[in-house]
Write a protein that holds these residues in place. Structure first.
Motif, PDB file in Angstrom:
ATOM      1  N   GLU A  65     -18.781  90.209 -24.883  1.00 23.96           N
ATOM      2  CA  GLU A  65     -18.500  90.799 -26.190  1.00 23.96           C
ATOM      3  C   GLU A  65     -17.277  91.708 -26.173  1.00 23.96           C
ATOM      4  N   VAL A  66     -16.991  92.318 -25.050  1.00 19.37           N
ATOM      5  CA  VAL A  66     -15.856  93.247 -24.949  1.00 19.37           C
ATOM      6  C   VAL A  66     -14.541  92.497 -24.737  1.00 19.37           C
ATOM      7  N   ALA A  70     -15.404  84.052 -21.373  1.00 20.27           N
ATOM      8  CA  ALA A  70     -16.618  83.514 -20.755  1.00 20.27           C
ATOM      9  C   ALA A  70     -16.355  83.292 -19.270  1.00 20.27           C
ATOM     10  N   SER A  71     -17.290  83.699 -18.434  1.00 21.20           N
ATOM     11  CA  SER A  71     -17.179  83.467 -16.996  1.00 21.20           C
ATOM     12  C   SER A  71     -17.410  81.992 -16.691  1.00 21.20           C
ATOM     13  N   VAL A  72     -16.762  81.509 -15.629  1.00 17.29           N
ATOM     14  CA  VAL A  72     -16.934  80.130 -15.179  1.00 17.29           C
ATOM     15  C   VAL A  72     -17.327  80.153 -13.708  1.00 17.29           C
ATOM     16  N   GLN A  73     -18.351  79.384 -13.383  1.00 14.10           N
ATOM     17  CA  GLN A  73     -18.754  79.218 -11.988  1.00 14.10           C
ATOM     18  C   GLN A  73     -18.588  77.758 -11.611  1.00 14.10           C
ATOM     19  N   ARG A  74     -18.032  77.547 -10.423  1.00 16.64           N
ATOM     20  CA  ARG A  74     -17.945  76.208  -9.854  1.00 16.64           C
ATOM     21  C   ARG A  74     -19.032  76.149  -8.789  1.00 16.64           C
ATOM     22  N   ILE A  75     -19.984  75.248  -8.956  1.00 15.04           N
ATOM     23  CA  ILE A  75     -21.191  75.239  -8.130  1.00 15.04           C
ATOM     24  C   ILE A  75     -21.262  73.965  -7.290  1.00 15.04           C
ATOM     25  N   GLU A  76     -21.359  74.144  -5.985  1.00 17.41           N
ATOM     26  CA  GLU A  76     -21.643  73.039  -5.076  1.00 17.41           C
ATOM     27  C   GLU A  76     -23.144  73.062  -4.821  1.00 17.41           C
TER      28      GLU A  76
END
Length: 154
Positions: A65-66, A70-76
């Motif tokens: 909100e600040v 948006a955070s992004v995660q790359r997941i193995e």
């Protein structure tokens, strides 16, 4: 750890349990996709693209909100049939973990064939496991030099 930032080398014969099980891997992928959705993130399975991305899921979090970002995660994702089993990352996965740093996550689902699967989430595994990972060397081809080829002409 070697000078180049890669793990030390060990023989592949010391790790006989490192083969893939498609059913276990499919279960682990679905388990992680469900987990991501339950925590309010939007996961996308990118594993079938075979584009060298070095991870299986790209998950986008809620917009801050600040900051409006948006955070992004790359997941193995690694799945194992039983609990307390080792996992292996490919050279590409390890390199991508090094490159992507804190946005790269290793999710391990232990006990995929049990009634109580367990999810382990590790942020930046290349950094976290720098002193614990062991490189496995595999022969992929044999090179025959030009002199040897020439000397064997009949």
């Amino acid at each position: 750890m070697t000078e180049e930032g890669y793990p030390a080398t060990v023989e592949v014969s010391k790790y006989p349990g490192m083969r893939n099980d498609p059913e276990v891997e499919a279960f682990a992928m679905q388990y992680v996709m469900d987990y991501e959705r339950q925590r309010g993130w939007e996961p996308e399975d990118v594993s079938q693209k075979h584009d060298g991305s070095g991870f299986d899921i790209r998950s986008v979090g809620p917009v801050d909100e600040v900051t409006g970002i948006a955070s992004v995660q790359r997941i193995e994702v690694k799945g194992r049939a039983q609990h307390n089993q080792e996992v292996a990352l490919t050279v590409n996965e390890w390199r991508k973990a090094q490159q992507l740093g804190d946005s790269y996550w290793l999710y391990v689902v232990w006990g995929c064939t049990s009634e109580n699967p367990q999810l382990l989430t590790i942020q930046n595994p290349a950094k976290v496991f720098a002193g614990d990972a062991k490189e496995i060397k595999q022969v992929t081809r044999y090179v025959v030099g030009a002199e040897a080829l020439y000397s064997k002409i009949v």
